[in-house]
Design an enzyme around this catalytic site. Sequence first.
Site, PDB file in Angstrom:
ATOM      1  N   ARG A 177      11.022   6.420  -2.735  1.00 27.03           N
ATOM      2  CA  ARG A 177      11.833   6.411  -1.699  1.00 27.03           C
ATOM      3  C   ARG A 177      12.567   5.476  -0.808  1.00 27.03           C
ATOM      4  O   ARG A 177      13.239   5.301  -1.197  1.00 27.03           O
ATOM      5  CB  ARG A 177      11.832   8.014  -0.611  1.00 27.03           C
ATOM      6  CG  ARG A 177      12.089   8.898  -1.200  1.00 27.03           C
ATOM      7  CD  ARG A 177      10.671  10.098  -0.133  1.00 27.03           C
ATOM      8  NE  ARG A 177      11.644  10.812   0.509  1.00 27.03           N
ATOM      9  CZ  ARG A 177      12.122  11.839   1.195  1.00 27.03           C
ATOM     10  NH1 ARG A 177      11.272  12.806   0.665  1.00 27.03           N
ATOM     11  NH2 ARG A 177      12.570  11.738   2.582  1.00 27.03           N
ATOM     12  N   LYS A 228      -2.127  14.721 -10.262  1.00 26.23           N
ATOM     13  CA  LYS A 228      -0.751  14.075 -11.164  1.00 26.23           C
ATOM     14  C   LYS A 228      -0.281  15.111 -12.233  1.00 26.23           C
ATOM     15  O   LYS A 228       1.283  14.994 -12.511  1.00 26.23           O
ATOM     16  CB  LYS A 228      -1.816  13.217 -12.331  1.00 26.23           C
ATOM     17  CG  LYS A 228      -2.260  12.500 -11.938  1.00 26.23           C
ATOM     18  CD  LYS A 228      -1.556  11.275 -12.220  1.00 26.23           C
ATOM     19  CE  LYS A 228      -2.081   9.891 -11.890  1.00 26.23           C
ATOM     20  NZ  LYS A 228      -1.147   8.480 -12.009  1.00 26.23           N
ATOM     21  N   THR A 267     -10.515   0.633 -18.646  1.00 23.26           N
ATOM     22  CA  THR A 267      -9.662   0.161 -17.106  1.00 23.26           C
ATOM     23  C   THR A 267     -10.742   0.283 -16.162  1.00 23.26           C
ATOM     24  O   THR A 267     -10.901   1.504 -16.355  1.00 23.26           O
ATOM     25  CB  THR A 267      -8.614   0.441 -15.876  1.00 23.26           C
ATOM     26  OG1 THR A 267      -8.667   1.774 -15.972  1.00 23.26           O
ATOM     27  CG2 THR A 267      -7.574  -0.083 -17.198  1.00 23.26           C
ATOM     28  N   ASP A 321       0.510  -1.235  -0.188  1.00 27.46           N
ATOM     29  CA  ASP A 321      -0.031  -0.180  -0.167  1.00 27.46           C
ATOM     30  C   ASP A 321       1.057   0.857   0.164  1.00 27.46           C
ATOM     31  O   ASP A 321       1.672   1.703   1.669  1.00 27.46           O
ATOM     32  CB  ASP A 321      -0.882  -0.171   0.952  1.00 27.46           C
ATOM     33  CG  ASP A 321      -1.862   1.206   1.206  1.00 27.46           C
ATOM     34  OD1 ASP A 321      -1.080   2.514   0.810  1.00 27.46           O
ATOM     35  OD2 ASP A 321      -2.805   0.743   2.210  1.00 27.46           O
ATOM     36  N   ASN A 374       2.990   2.649 -10.362  1.00 25.04           N
ATOM     37  CA  ASN A 374       1.530   3.077 -11.732  1.00 25.04           C
ATOM     38  C   ASN A 374       0.613   2.827 -10.652  1.00 25.04           C
ATOM     39  O   ASN A 374      -0.670   3.669 -11.252  1.00 25.04           O
ATOM     40  CB  ASN A 374       1.394   1.410 -12.244  1.00 25.04           C
ATOM     41  CG  ASN A 374       0.389   0.421 -12.674  1.00 25.04           C
ATOM     42  OD1 ASN A 374      -0.210   1.543 -13.569  1.00 25.04           O
ATOM     43  ND2 ASN A 374      -0.451   0.054 -11.836  1.00 25.04           N
ATOM     44  N   TYR A 418      -7.685  15.060  -9.416  1.00 29.25           N
ATOM     45  CA  TYR A 418      -7.087  14.888  -9.931  1.00 29.25           C
ATOM     46  C   TYR A 418      -5.632  14.724 -10.587  1.00 29.25           C
ATOM     47  O   TYR A 418      -4.767  14.655 -10.721  1.00 29.25           O
ATOM     48  CB  TYR A 418      -7.784  13.167 -10.499  1.00 29.25           C
ATOM     49  CG  TYR A 418      -7.417  12.359 -11.830  1.00 29.25           C
ATOM     50  CD1 TYR A 418      -6.806  10.849 -10.506  1.00 29.25           C
ATOM     51  CD2 TYR A 418      -6.711  12.519 -12.460  1.00 29.25           C
ATOM     52  CE1 TYR A 418      -5.748  10.617 -11.516  1.00 29.25           C
ATOM     53  CE2 TYR A 418      -6.608  11.670 -13.727  1.00 29.25           C
ATOM     54  CZ  TYR A 418      -5.397  10.069 -12.879  1.00 29.25           C
ATOM     55  OH  TYR A 418      -4.986   9.247 -13.822  1.00 29.25           O
TER      56      TYR A 418
HETATM   57  N1  NAP Z   1      -7.577   4.121 -17.169  1.00 26.58           N
HETATM   58  C1  NAP Z   1      -6.830   5.764 -17.619  1.00 26.58           C
HETATM   59  O1  NAP Z   1      -8.184   6.634 -18.521  1.00 26.58           O
HETATM   60  C2  NAP Z   1      -5.979   6.632 -17.155  1.00 26.58           C
HETATM   61  C3  NAP Z   1      -5.312   7.463 -17.756  1.00 26.58           C
HETATM   62  C4  NAP Z   1      -3.709   7.534 -17.865  1.00 26.58           C
HETATM   63  C5  NAP Z   1      -3.805   7.310 -16.524  1.00 26.58           C
HETATM   64  N2  NAP Z   1      -3.713   6.193 -15.772  1.00 26.58           N
HETATM   65  C6  NAP Z   1      -2.578   5.906 -14.195  1.00 26.58           C
HETATM   66  O2  NAP Z   1      -2.536   4.763 -15.017  1.00 26.58           O
HETATM   67  C7  NAP Z   1      -2.163   3.784 -13.146  1.00 26.58           C
HETATM   68  C8  NAP Z   1      -3.119   2.941 -12.963  1.00 26.58           C
HETATM   69  O3  NAP Z   1      -5.043   3.030 -13.066  1.00 26.58           O
HETATM   70  P1  NAP Z   1      -5.753   1.874 -13.975  1.00 26.58           P
HETATM   71  O4  NAP Z   1      -6.486   2.371 -15.017  1.00 26.58           O
HETATM   72  O5  NAP Z   1      -4.918   0.391 -14.091  1.00 26.58           O
HETATM   73  O6  NAP Z   1      -6.673   1.935 -13.210  1.00 26.58           O
HETATM   74  P2  NAP Z   1      -7.861   1.368 -12.083  1.00 26.58           P
HETATM   75  O7  NAP Z   1      -7.929  -0.124 -12.716  1.00 26.58           O
HETATM   76  O8  NAP Z   1      -8.356   1.307 -11.369  1.00 26.58           O
HETATM   77  O9  NAP Z   1      -6.079   0.245 -11.034  1.00 26.58           O
HETATM   78  C9  NAP Z   1      -5.757   0.948  -9.640  1.00 26.58           C
HETATM   79  C10 NAP Z   1      -4.807   0.216  -9.061  1.00 26.58           C
HETATM   80  O10 NAP Z   1      -3.894   1.414  -8.032  1.00 26.58           O
HETATM   81  C11 NAP Z   1      -3.795   0.344  -6.709  1.00 26.58           C
HETATM   82  N3  NAP Z   1      -3.850   1.209  -5.861  1.00 26.58           N
HETATM   83  C12 NAP Z   1      -4.963   1.945  -5.816  1.00 26.58           C
HETATM   84  N4  NAP Z   1      -4.486   2.920  -4.108  1.00 26.58           N
HETATM   85  C13 NAP Z   1      -2.947   2.226  -4.300  1.00 26.58           C
HETATM   86  C14 NAP Z   1      -2.109   2.231  -3.472  1.00 26.58           C
HETATM   87  N5  NAP Z   1      -2.616   2.884  -2.334  1.00 26.58           N
HETATM   88  N6  NAP Z   1      -1.678   0.897  -2.758  1.00 26.58           N
HETATM   89  C15 NAP Z   1      -0.993   0.453  -3.802  1.00 26.58           C
HETATM   90  N7  NAP Z   1      -2.047   0.048  -4.343  1.00 26.58           N
HETATM   91  C16 NAP Z   1      -2.810   1.219  -5.125  1.00 26.58           C
HETATM   92  C17 NAP Z   1      -5.607  -0.391  -6.880  1.00 26.58           C
HETATM   93  O11 NAP Z   1      -5.441  -1.380  -6.069  1.00 26.58           O
HETATM   94  P3  NAP Z   1      -6.924  -1.554  -5.903  1.00 26.58           P
HETATM   95  O12 NAP Z   1      -7.427  -2.677  -6.482  1.00 26.58           O
HETATM   96  O13 NAP Z   1      -6.672  -2.569  -4.158  1.00 26.58           O
HETATM   97  O14 NAP Z   1      -7.840  -0.550  -5.310  1.00 26.58           O
HETATM   98  C18 NAP Z   1      -5.500  -1.268  -8.326  1.00 26.58           C
HETATM   99  O15 NAP Z   1      -4.489  -2.291  -8.320  1.00 26.58           O
HETATM  100  C19 NAP Z   1      -2.506   4.513 -12.282  1.00 26.58           C
HETATM  101  O16 NAP Z   1      -1.498   5.709 -12.075  1.00 26.58           O
HETATM  102  C20 NAP Z   1      -3.771   5.872 -12.931  1.00 26.58           C
HETATM  103  O17 NAP Z   1      -4.137   7.477 -12.619  1.00 26.58           O
HETATM  104  C21 NAP Z   1      -4.768   5.582 -16.341  1.00 26.58           C
END
Ligand code: NAP
Length: 241
Positions: A116, A152, A183, A60, A83, A148
């Site tokens: 870190r 970012k 996602t 976490d 990620n 958000y």
């Molecule tokens: N989807 C988009 O359109 C998009 C666009 C640009 C950038 N991104 C970025 O891509 C990355 C991946 O996002 P995604 O689209 O795959 O979203 P997602 O399906 O919502 O997955 C988010 C992941 O981050 C984990 N997470 C959240 N808080 C956490 C914490 N405190 N410690 C450890 N893990 C944590 C979640 O775990 P849990 O299952 O435990 O919640 C999940 O595995 C993110 O940084 C997001 O901001 C996404």
Amino acid sequence: MKLDNAVVLVTGANRGLGRALVTATLAAGAKRVYAGARDPGQLRDLVADAPDRIVPLQIDITSAGSLAAAAAAAGDVTVLVNNAGVLAAYGVLTSTPAQLAADFATNFFGTLAATRAFLPALERAPRAAIVNVLSVASLANVPALGGYSAAKAASFSATQALRVDLAAKNVAVHAVFPGPIDTDMVRGMPMAKTSPEDVARAIVEGVEAGLEEILPDPASRQMFDVWKRDPKALERQLATM
Ligand SMILES: NC(=O)c1ccc[n+]([C@@H]2O[C@H](COP(=O)([O-])OP(=O)(O)OC[C@H]3O[C@@H](n4cnc5c(N)ncnc54)[C@H](OP(=O)(O)O)[C@@H]3O)[C@@H](O)[C@H]2O)c1
């Protein structure tokens, strides 16, 4: 940096882009991939795909204790993929302070804390890399996701600082600026999205090519081009989303 023989750690590996990044880095030849998840129970089927090379790890990124335990267990990491992320805050005026704080706690402070925590391992490696998954919303604010976007953008700023701080230590720092990915995070938002598998493959290619800025999908490439030419034009474009 080539990923062949690398030891990769991916945070948020249980679903979405993180899960696809585990598969993509393995396909690129990583020797071992640590799959980080808040609930490692959700990694069982992923680990079953390559039990000799995928190591589940409780992480976490908002918990100092969790990060310290993970760093102690994974002292051989050479590529850290930050990620994990949340989308908790929407409009900056309509989100509660708690929602805004949650976005910063994970996307800014958590990402930096993970960096870190694993830095000693990265600095021990002859060559290492940090891959920060940011967003096109780091470049200009998407007001519908204003909180958000602000978190970012802050993480993009810290990424630039890290690149300078770590240059002498052979740790490359990559910034990834995805557009919409298919996602859970944007499940309810109707718009064109790229598959997490395609985005993950493009991220691997970008790291291997040594790109400081990785644009892993068509939308991100279009928006980055606009931003380079005219940042105000991207601000106006994202205001319509
Ligand atoms: N989807 C988009 O359109 C998009 C666009 C640009 C950038 N991104 C970025 O891509 C990355 C991946 O996002 P995604 O689209 O795959 O979203 P997602 O399906 O919502 O997955 C988010 C992941 O981050 C984990 N997470 C959240 N808080 C956490 C914490 N405190 N410690 C450890 N893990 C944590 C979640 O775990 P849990 O299952 O435990 O919640 C999940 O595995 C993110 O940084 C997001 O901001 C996404």
